[in-house]
Design an enzyme around this catalytic site. Structure first.
Site, PDB file in Angstrom:
ATOM      1  N   ARG A 199       0.857  -1.185   0.000  1.00  0.00           N
ATOM      2  CA  ARG A 199       0.000   0.000   0.000  1.00  0.00           C
ATOM      3  C   ARG A 199       0.892   1.232   0.000  1.00  0.00           C
ATOM      4  O   ARG A 199       1.955   1.250   0.638  1.00  0.00           O
ATOM      5  CB  ARG A 199      -0.867   0.057   1.269  1.00  0.00           C
ATOM      6  CG  ARG A 199      -2.131  -0.780   1.207  1.00  0.00           C
ATOM      7  CD  ARG A 199      -3.150  -0.249   0.187  1.00  0.00           C
ATOM      8  NE  ARG A 199      -4.384  -1.008   0.218  1.00  0.00           N
ATOM      9  CZ  ARG A 199      -4.611  -2.157  -0.438  1.00  0.00           C
ATOM     10  NH1 ARG A 199      -3.664  -2.684  -1.202  1.00  0.00           N
ATOM     11  NH2 ARG A 199      -5.784  -2.773  -0.350  1.00  0.00           N
ATOM     12  N   GLU A 244      -4.203   7.578  -4.951  1.00  0.00           N
ATOM     13  CA  GLU A 244      -4.455   6.870  -6.213  1.00  0.00           C
ATOM     14  C   GLU A 244      -5.787   7.326  -6.789  1.00  0.00           C
ATOM     15  O   GLU A 244      -6.743   7.476  -6.019  1.00  0.00           O
ATOM     16  CB  GLU A 244      -4.483   5.357  -5.960  1.00  0.00           C
ATOM     17  CG  GLU A 244      -3.151   4.829  -5.461  1.00  0.00           C
ATOM     18  CD  GLU A 244      -3.125   3.320  -5.213  1.00  0.00           C
ATOM     19  OE1 GLU A 244      -4.144   2.656  -5.435  1.00  0.00           O
ATOM     20  OE2 GLU A 244      -2.071   2.818  -4.793  1.00  0.00           O
ATOM     21  N   HIS A 273      -1.343   0.038  -9.369  1.00  0.00           N
ATOM     22  CA  HIS A 273      -2.024  -0.837  -8.400  1.00  0.00           C
ATOM     23  C   HIS A 273      -2.610  -2.077  -9.104  1.00  0.00           C
ATOM     24  O   HIS A 273      -3.821  -2.297  -9.081  1.00  0.00           O
ATOM     25  CB  HIS A 273      -3.112  -0.078  -7.633  1.00  0.00           C
ATOM     26  CG  HIS A 273      -3.445  -0.719  -6.313  1.00  0.00           C
ATOM     27  ND1 HIS A 273      -3.806  -0.024  -5.195  1.00  0.00           N
ATOM     28  CD2 HIS A 273      -3.481  -2.033  -5.931  1.00  0.00           C
ATOM     29  CE1 HIS A 273      -4.053  -0.856  -4.191  1.00  0.00           C
ATOM     30  NE2 HIS A 273      -3.866  -2.091  -4.622  1.00  0.00           N
TER      31      HIS A 273
HETATM   32  C1  GLV Z   1      -5.285  -5.163  -3.387  1.00  0.00           C
HETATM   33  O1  GLV Z   1      -4.510  -4.277  -3.197  1.00  0.00           O
HETATM   34  C2  GLV Z   1      -6.116  -5.753  -2.387  1.00  0.00           C
HETATM   35  O2  GLV Z   1      -6.088  -5.299  -1.230  1.00  0.00           O
HETATM   36  O3  GLV Z   1      -6.862  -6.676  -2.724  1.00  0.00           O
END
Ligand code: GLV
Length: 323
Positions: free
Chosen positions: A236, A265, A284
């Site tokens: 993250r 983001e 991401h």
């Molecule tokens: C992706 O980042 C998730 O948390 O599934």
């Protein structure tokens, strides 16, 4: 009367049709993501919500949804949800662990290789037409660092961290790890965070974002890292301080970084990492394969279906709500 469930995006997978049969289901059809004000309006009278990690579920959403009994997120991370506020109101939260482990580990390893061997930078160089007779194969042309035989430090030795360690073993890497709670995994040396940073050629982040892990990698401990080390973050944004990472990359203390997740983001154009040639960035996409996303959606639906039946969700973040 059928329960009302709102789904904030069209979902892949096999099971979403089952959900439509078991409740009065409304789905946001776009375009784009549902804005927060729209979410509050849509949730009026809903007992259930199936959401993505892009939906922020906080007290303002809860205040608009007094009938809400469960939230099922198609993600493993739940930092977009105010878990304490939902738990206090007895709202069960579902997530999708397990199925994305190998896919996310692949992404981390792809970024590790790409950053260490300057793959994205080299790709841009070729496409821009810069590969010419005056700028071509030479002893130091596009040299990076070896992955095979290097030392990898894994920050967070959960399922994804361990899957990255298995890949690293195949590359003959020495694997070190730091975890908040004690953990023993064969072939992996557990260390304190500072010592891990001092010894690692590559550092890959695999902890959840919590108040305790915010800025876990910061100017003070980045300064401890081996000169020329590489940082990879597929966990993250917010866990690695972006400005501190950018500063270390600009002044050459770190060689490169692979970054899939950002503090904000979609990442704003003025993010300090975006202008650096030695940073490989992706939007991401850690779990982004068709199969894994379908499996995640199916688990999110299974959590919602269990909640509709009045049963415990199979993958519940806050089982305390079941007393
Ligand atoms: C992706 O980042 C998730 O948390 O599934």
């Amino acid at each position: 009367m059928a329960s009302k469930v709102f789904v904030t995006h069209q979902l892949p997978g096999e099971r979403i049709r089952e959900l439509a049969q078991q409740c009065e289901m409304n789905v946001w059809m776009g375009p784009g993501l549902l804005p927060p004000a729209g979410l509050r309006t849509e949730l009026a009278g809903c007992q259930g919500l199936v959401c993505l990690l892009t939906d922020r579920i906080d007290s303002s959403v809860l205040d608009a949804a007094p009938d809400l009994q469960f939230v099922s997120s198609m993600s493993v991370g739940v930092d977009h949800i105010d878990v304490a506020a939902l738990t206090e109101r007895g709202i069960a939260i579902g997530h999708t662990p397990g199925v994305l482990v190998e896919t996310t580990a692949d992404t981390a390893f792809a970024l590790l290789l790409a950053a260490g061997r300057r793959i994205a930078e080299a790709d841009r160089f070729v496409r821009r037409g810069e590969w010419g007779p005056d700028n071509t194969w030479a002893p130091e042309f596009f040299t990076g660092v070896d992955v095979g035989g290097a030392t990898l430090g894994i920050i967070g030795l959960g399922e994804i961290g361990q899957a990255v360690a298995r890949r690293a073993a195949g590359f003959g890497m020495e694997v070190l790890a730091w975890n908040r709670s004690p953990r023993q995994v064969s072939g992996i040396e557990m260390l304190g965070l500072d010592e891990l940073l001092e010894r690692s050629d590559f550092v890959s982040i695999h902890v959840a974002l919590t108040p305790q892990t915010r800025d876990l990698l910061n100017a003070d401990n980045i300064a401890l890292m081996k000169p020329g080390a590489v940082v990879v973050n597929t966990a993250r944004g917010g866990i690695v301080n972006e400005q501190a990472l950018a500063d270390a990359l600009i002044d050459g203390r770190l060689l490169a970084a692979g970054v899939d997740v950002f503090e904000r983001e979609p990442v704003p154009a003025d993010n300090p990492l975006l202008g650096l040639p030695n940073v490989v960035v992706t939007p991401h996409i850690g779990s982004a394969t068709l199969r894994t996303r379908a499996r995640m959606a199916d688990i999110a639906v299974a959590n919602a279906l269990a909640a509709l039946r009045g049963e415990a969700m199979p993958c519940c973040v806050n089982p305390a709500v079941y007393g």
